[in-house]
Scaffold this active site. Structure first.
Site, short mmCIF file in Angstrom:
data_model
loop_
_atom_site.label_atom_id
_atom_site.label_comp_id
_atom_site.label_asym_id
_atom_site.label_seq_id
_atom_site.Cartn_x
_atom_site.Cartn_y
_atom_site.Cartn_z
N HIS B 129 35.60 36.64 40.27
CA HIS B 129 37.01 36.80 39.90
C HIS B 129 37.19 38.24 39.45
CE1 HIS B 129 40.63 36.20 37.40
NE2 HIS B 129 40.80 35.06 38.04
N ASP B 206 29.75 33.29 33.93
CA ASP B 206 31.19 33.04 33.83
C ASP B 206 31.38 31.55 34.11
OD1 ASP B 206 33.85 32.59 34.37
OD2 ASP B 206 34.11 34.29 35.73
N GLN B 209 35.01 28.03 35.60
CA GLN B 209 35.27 26.95 36.57
C GLN B 209 34.25 25.82 36.49
OE1 GLN B 209 37.92 26.64 38.53
NE2 GLN B 209 38.82 28.60 38.00
N LYS B 232 41.29 25.80 30.78
CA LYS B 232 40.83 25.14 32.00
C LYS B 232 40.03 23.88 31.69
CE LYS B 232 40.37 29.46 34.60
NZ LYS B 232 41.52 29.62 35.48
N CYS B 370 42.89 36.10 42.73
CA CYS B 370 42.22 37.15 41.95
C CYS B 370 40.81 37.42 42.47
CB CYS B 370 42.16 36.81 40.45
SG CYS B 370 43.77 36.80 39.69
#
Lengths: 136, 412
Positions: B129, B206, B209, B232, B370
């Site tokens: 991202h 990261d 997600q 999220k 993104c």
């Protein structure tokens, strides 16, 4: 026909559709029908980069009236551009610079002009008006 | 222990009832929310917790001697400890509140970056991202470090052999996404972490997600940092977590200066507070932190295995049906994939399809998500992305497919 009359005419055309999908069907047809820019005018300096779809805008003044042609890679954007050009073409720079383009909101498409929509249309309207201002 | 709570048997209708935003109409159609990769909807318990905080407990935390301040502080710190248990962080002070994944990555890029020197190497991947690309570019410019990009194959999987060839004693940091927001690829992060550690590099994962889809155990992963956003994972916006190993965090300079992060301030010299406060300058997002704790309590009660199966089932069915449309291509066909379905339809612009789906009540995301370098790799302007959560149903997928076919028919 004045710019205001052209706006009213478009609003009336859309009044027959009460369903969103029918409205968009019409916009898509407009988008498909209009070869609205010549390839030699689809250059980098005519490009308005949106986050999602891209718009090319070419403007010139002929006999004191503004002439626009434009295109987009997205067909819905292109259809709406077709409407904008129909309203703006053959108008004097002064009329365009001060025009209140209410028909977009009247037919329920204002979301396409919001800067967050990022489809290049909002910047396109700005650039349309800027080119008119420069021509005054 | 939160993990030992009895799990609620998976029942999608029972889950849906807890998410009030899902039961509404848009443009006269039932809303079908398939934009979970962008943000998740919130369960009633989280919404209630936000209202409760502002109705009953609102106060500034830490240092307040009065009752309300103590109540708010206790709740805020309890939330930290709920999240610590959920991700199995060894120490409470290793769980730092931040504003979100972007803020978290920027924080580490700055503070860790301060320890780097010219010529040091940082590795990221081609599927990151923008928030895991740009902070590193900024750092590399500032410190004259070198950024290396792990390439991907056409399926959207990392080329691990190239990654291995990048690793050397010059590698100081490896920052990769656990799951690609655009492709759904689940990266082999355990392998990445272990191999990076062999050359002494630190690893940032990261987790924006992944945290909502799978059980995260930072000790088992042995990652040095794990960063994610609250919104999220069924929590509020504007709050996120940086998990970092204490032994590393202790050696890093603070990111932002201000209240809460200091031990003593004089005009001659200021000393910094201990962890986690060293990295939490200023009044934090108190309600956000507390209610993120509520979201994790909610998540801890769910049966994550059953949820994973359900989500996989939805995504697989959607993929099969999308591929029946002429000219449709799935972007991201990794072997190991989560419930993200990104696709393009030849000759049609994602923006047009997204607009027509919207008017049929279906929320998907269109564009580059993104991840512009990824779009360049696949030579497409963008994709249409349907990302599923545990509250989505098969019936919703069927309606989505029908609406998609109608949209394609209109555009052709």
């Amino acid at each position: 026909m004045t710019l205001e009359e052209k706006q009213i005419e478009i609003v009336e055309e859309f009044e027959v559709y009460d369903d969103w999908m029918d409205k968009y069907e019409y916009i898509i047809e407009l988008g498909k029908e209009l070869p609205i820019i010549s390839e030699e005018n689809k250059t980098e300096d005519k490009l308005i980069e949106g986050c999602q779809s891209r718009v090319w805008l070419h403007s010139e003044v002929k006999d004191g009236k503004m002439q626009f042609s434009a295109d987009s890679d997205a067909i819905i954007t292109k259809g709406i551009i077709g409407l904008l050009i129909r309203v703006m073409n053959n108008e004097s720079p002064e009329t365009i610079a001060t025009a209140n383009l209410h028909f977009i909101a009247d037919i329920g498409l204002q979301e396409h002009l919001s800067p967050t929509r990022a489809n290049g249309l909002a910047s396109m309207v700005q650039r349309l008006k800027m080119s008119a201002l420069k021509a005054i | 222990m939160v993990e030992e709570k009895i799990k609620v048997p998976f029942d999608v209708e029972q889950i849906r009832r807890q998410f009030p935003t899902l039961s509404q109409q848009v443009y006269g159609k039932d809303l079908i929310y398939l934009d979970n990769g962008a943000t998740s909807q919130k369960p009633q318990v989280v919404i209630d917790a936000i209202a409760k905080y502002y109705s009953e407990d609102n106060s500034n935390i830490h240092r307040g001697v009065h009752h309300l301040s103590q109540v708010a502080t206790e709740q805020y710190e309890n939330a930290r400890s709920t999240i610590q248990r959920y991700i199995n962080a060894p120490l409470l002070e290793e769980v730092l509140f931040t504003a979100g994944t972007t803020a978290g990555i920027n924080m580490i890029a700055f503070s860790f970056g301060e320890t780097l020197k010219e010529g040091d190497e940082i590795i990221i991947s081609a599927m990151e991202h923008h928030s895991n690309i740009v902070p590193w570019q900024m750092l590399c410019e500032r410190k004259k470090c070198i950024l290396k990009i792990i390439p991907i194959n056409q399926k959207g999987e990392l080329k691990m052999d190239v990654f291995e060839s990048f690793l050397s004693e010059k590698t100081k940091l490896v920052s990769v996404t656990h799951i690609s927001n655009t492709l759904g690829t689940i990266n082999p992060i355990k392998e990445i972490i272990d191999q990076s550690h062999q050359v002494g590099a630190k690893v940032i994962i990261d987790g924006a997600q992944s945290i909502q889809h799978m059980k995260i155990d930072v000790q088992e992963l042995d990652c040095d940092f794990f960063i994610f956003s609250g919104h999220k994972v069924f929590g509020p916006t504007g709050v996120g977590i940086v998990y970092g190993k204490k032994e590393i965090l202790d050696t890093l300079p603070p990111y932002q200066g201000g209240g809460d992060m200091i031990a003593k301030v004089t005009f001659e010299k200021t000393t910094y507070n201990v962890l986690p406060h060293k990295f939490e300058a200023g009044t934090p997002n108190i309600s956000g932190g507390i209610c993120l704790g509520t979201a994790f309590e909610f998540l801890a009660e769910q049966d994550l295995n059953a949820i994973a199966k359900h989500e996989h089932h939805l995504a697989k069915f959607a993929e099969e049906e999308i591929l029946k449309i002429e000219g449709a291509r799935i972007i991201g066909t990794a072997q190991n994939k989560t419930s993200v379905v990104s696709f393009v339809i030849d000759g049609l612009h994602p923006f047009d399809i997204g607009t027509l789906l919207d008017k049929q009540g279906i929320a998907v995301r269109t564009g580059h998500h993104c991840t512009q370098p990824l779009m360049d790799f696949f030579e497409i302007p963008g994709t249409i992305r349907a990302s599923f959560a545990f509250y989505n149903t098969m019936e919703e997928v069927e309606i989505f497919i029908k609406a998609l076919k109608r949209s394609v028919g209109m555009l052709r």
